[in-house]
Design a protein around this motif. Structure first.
Motif, mmCIF file in Angstrom:
data_model
loop_
_atom_site.group_PDB
_atom_site.id
_atom_site.type_symbol
_atom_site.label_atom_id
_atom_site.label_comp_id
_atom_site.label_asym_id
_atom_site.label_seq_id
_atom_site.Cartn_x
_atom_site.Cartn_y
_atom_site.Cartn_z
ATOM 1 N N THR A 21 0.842 -1.190 0.000
ATOM 2 C CA THR A 21 0.000 0.000 0.000
ATOM 3 C C THR A 21 0.877 1.240 0.000
ATOM 4 O O THR A 21 1.984 1.236 0.523
ATOM 5 C CB THR A 21 -0.930 0.023 1.221
ATOM 6 N N PRO A 50 -4.364 4.257 -5.174
ATOM 7 C CA PRO A 50 -4.972 2.949 -5.470
ATOM 8 C C PRO A 50 -3.898 1.861 -5.491
ATOM 9 O O PRO A 50 -2.722 2.135 -5.742
ATOM 10 C CB PRO A 50 -5.597 3.156 -6.850
ATOM 11 N N PHE A 51 -4.315 0.632 -5.266
ATOM 12 C CA PHE A 51 -3.352 -0.471 -5.159
ATOM 13 C C PHE A 51 -2.489 -0.588 -6.410
ATOM 14 O O PHE A 51 -1.273 -0.735 -6.324
ATOM 15 C CB PHE A 51 -4.091 -1.790 -4.911
ATOM 16 N N THR A 52 -3.106 -0.517 -7.587
ATOM 17 C CA THR A 52 -2.348 -0.691 -8.831
ATOM 18 C C THR A 52 -1.354 0.449 -9.049
ATOM 19 O O THR A 52 -0.252 0.237 -9.545
ATOM 20 C CB THR A 52 -3.303 -0.780 -10.038
ATOM 21 N N VAL A 53 -1.765 1.662 -8.657
ATOM 22 C CA VAL A 53 -0.858 2.813 -8.795
ATOM 23 C C VAL A 53 0.323 2.667 -7.850
ATOM 24 O O VAL A 53 1.480 2.908 -8.218
ATOM 25 C CB VAL A 53 -1.615 4.125 -8.532
ATOM 26 N N LEU A 87 1.535 -0.104 -6.627
ATOM 27 C CA LEU A 87 2.371 -1.190 -7.120
ATOM 28 C C LEU A 87 3.238 -0.728 -8.279
ATOM 29 O O LEU A 87 4.413 -1.106 -8.389
ATOM 30 C CB LEU A 87 1.486 -2.364 -7.555
ATOM 31 N N LEU A 88 2.679 0.113 -9.148
ATOM 32 C CA LEU A 88 3.433 0.633 -10.288
ATOM 33 C C LEU A 88 4.607 1.484 -9.828
ATOM 34 O O LEU A 88 5.731 1.331 -10.325
ATOM 35 C CB LEU A 88 2.510 1.454 -11.190
ATOM 36 N N TYR A 89 4.365 2.368 -8.860
ATOM 37 C CA TYR A 89 5.442 3.230 -8.371
ATOM 38 C C TYR A 89 6.485 2.437 -7.595
ATOM 39 O O TYR A 89 7.693 2.713 -7.696
ATOM 40 C CB TYR A 89 4.873 4.355 -7.503
ATOM 41 N N SER A 147 7.276 -0.666 -8.158
ATOM 42 C CA SER A 147 8.035 -1.391 -9.186
ATOM 43 C C SER A 147 9.041 -0.466 -9.861
ATOM 44 O O SER A 147 10.181 -0.863 -10.128
ATOM 45 C CB SER A 147 7.078 -1.982 -10.228
#
Length: 211
Positions: A27, A32-35, A37-39, A41
């Protein structure tokens, strides 16, 4: 050294119970979770690439040139600030960057007899490493300002991802076995102390650069 540094920093950020708490894992503040995770990564890729290319560039460029390039980080910071964050800088900063670029050119032009001789590939590697390294704190700052991300979460997930990638690379390349053999067979007390200090200083530098 990259694997050891990343692992020690990762373990120092959160307890095991926090690591296993899936409700807070990956988190990032209000993102949002996907955002998030993107950052995360992106941070992992930037940090791991910076560390790896910095070490590999030593086979292509001599140490003084590498140190000089690393000290020219303001050039990269200003470039990223202008292109990505659309920041404005005073004229004196542009003058400083111009002087830094001139100094790098003069140094490299008169450093042909150093060993190893600076190659184009070495200069390219250390330049990419600088871009990645300078991008890490700026991406972290962006996440804190936009998503209210905490310093602990940013460092924790960055080091966790870098540890995993570094471990896989070291295992597949054989460096993990060679490093263990050196540490447990040939290394003396001074080597162990130097390794521990390297990890401690790396954690302090990462923590303060983000704060």
């Amino acid at each position: 050294t990259n694997l050891t540094n990343n692992l020690s920093n990762y373990l120092s950020m959160k307890s095991i119970s926090q690591c296993l708490n899936l409700s807070t894992c990956l988190t990032m503040g209000i993102a949002p979770f996907t955002v998030g995770l993107l950052y995360y990564s992106l941070l992992v890729i930037l940090k791991t690439t910076s560390q790896g290319l910095t070490n590999y560039s030593m086979t292509q460029i001599n140490y003084p040139a590498k140190v000089l390039f690393k000290s020219a980080n303001p050039i990269i910071n200003m470039f990223i600030g202008l292109i990505w964050f659309h920041r404005n800088y005073p004229m004196r900063d542009y003058i400083v960057v111009l002087l830094l670029v001139s100094g790098l050119y003069v140094f490299l032009s008169g450093d042909a007899d150093a060993s190893p001789e600076g190659t184009r590939s070495g200069i390219l590697l250390v330049t990419i490493s600088m871009f990645c390294g300078a991008s890490v704190p700026m991406v972290q700052e962006h996440c804190m300002n936009k998503f209210n991300a905490t310093v602990e979460d940013l460092l924790y997930h960055s080091f966790l991802g870098s540890t995993i990638i570094s471990f896989i690379f070291c295992y597949l390349s054989g460096e993990l076995r060679e490093g263990n053999e050196f540490l447990f067979i040939h290394a003396d007390l001074f080597t162990w102390i130097s390794l521990i200090n390297f990890c401690i200083v790396g954690y302090i530098g990462s923590n303060f650069s983000t704060n």
